[in-house]
Design an enzyme around this catalytic site. Sequence first.
Site, short mmCIF file in Angstrom:
data_model
loop_
_atom_site.label_atom_id
_atom_site.label_comp_id
_atom_site.label_asym_id
_atom_site.label_seq_id
_atom_site.Cartn_x
_atom_site.Cartn_y
_atom_site.Cartn_z
N LYS A 109 0.82 -1.21 0.00
CA LYS A 109 0.00 0.00 0.00
C LYS A 109 0.85 1.25 0.00
O LYS A 109 0.53 2.23 -0.66
CB LYS A 109 -0.96 0.01 1.19
CG LYS A 109 -2.03 -1.04 1.02
CD LYS A 109 -3.17 -0.89 1.98
CE LYS A 109 -4.21 -1.97 1.68
NZ LYS A 109 -5.18 -2.15 2.75
N LYS A 194 -7.64 -14.00 -5.65
CA LYS A 194 -8.70 -14.26 -4.68
C LYS A 194 -9.90 -13.36 -4.94
O LYS A 194 -9.74 -12.22 -5.37
CB LYS A 194 -8.13 -13.92 -3.28
CG LYS A 194 -8.61 -14.83 -2.20
CD LYS A 194 -7.98 -14.45 -0.88
CE LYS A 194 -8.55 -13.13 -0.36
NZ LYS A 194 -8.43 -12.96 1.09
N LYS A 197 -13.04 -7.94 -1.87
CA LYS A 197 -14.02 -6.91 -1.58
C LYS A 197 -13.70 -5.63 -2.31
O LYS A 197 -14.55 -4.80 -2.57
CB LYS A 197 -13.97 -6.53 -0.08
CG LYS A 197 -14.50 -7.55 0.85
CD LYS A 197 -14.88 -6.90 2.18
CE LYS A 197 -13.78 -7.09 3.22
NZ LYS A 197 -14.21 -6.70 4.57
#
Length: 333
Positions: A109, A194, A197
């Site tokens: 990040k 994966k 969200k």
Amino acid sequence: MVFSGMQPSGDLHLGNLLGALRPWVLDQDRYRNYFCVVDLHALSGPHDPRELAEKTRQVAALYIAAGIDPGVSTLLVQSHVPQHTELAWLLSCVTPVGWLERMTQFKDKSRRRGAERISSGLLTYPVLMAADILLYRANFVPVGEDQRQHLELTRSVARRFNRLYGEVLVLPRPRIGRRGGGARVMALDDPESKMSKSAQGEAGRIGLLDPPERVRAKVMRAKTDSGRAVDLESAGAGVANLLDIYRALTGCSREQLARQFQGQGYGHLKAAVAEVTVATLLPLQARYRELLGDRGELDRVLAEGDRRAQQVAAANLSEIRAAVGLLRPPATS
Ligand code: TRP
């Protein structure tokens, strides 16, 4: 003792159900459980303050709709139990900055956004997570593979704390991915990654609140292999993912899976996956709507969980405070 949690950010999807909620529910009667909506963690990245409270309620309602029984397990909202943040401070004082800077999630990040644009909360995120777990003396933490490093850090912090201040903290054992009973669900449009969200497009995830038509459309468009017929032995990532989803949702054996799909066209597999997904989600959605329809009752359930959690948290934290040498607050009468 089991502790786990999810952030009230993004939309919960089939991967969260099969990878986390289902295994939590299945083990519910075997342990004392704490299931937390980790709203403070959601503050570490960009979030919309107009939506956070509502999302927190929604995630709590989804926990219950997925089968967590608030009479059996303790369901809590992280920010309602102030001991989490207090313990996070105590732990941060024994956590070397280098450990935090080496966390891959932080590195990814901060590389993407740059050090001036990310919060120091993103750096100390794993310390708050360690506090969540250690506050309740959790023995097991059922989470996905992506949380492995955070759990290792939790153990290292606890070990260091105990070395400095005595055996006060319990080292949790991870129960990760399939070993924790969970299935790993991959993105429908990109079966090498994966189901997520936060991924940009919605095509890759089946939202737990998606209506049946949307579920069917997404499954029918799922990426498969270049072949045409299902072969269990040589299935590529896309077909394998659909087979895994089917198996996780129905609990069928590998033999049954072979009997039903071996040599069949992909369309047949997709239609079957869509139907069992819809059949699983419809009752969950009905229960969810019922819960959100009676906010008074939902708030009472949450208040009871917060209260039970606070009792345990306060007792454990006062031992931890004493271990580091803080003056006990004078008793007031
Ligand atoms: N970091 C976890 C995630 O993103 C959420 C989390 C916060 C958590 N605190 C926790 C999970 C404690 C398990 C235990 O999925």
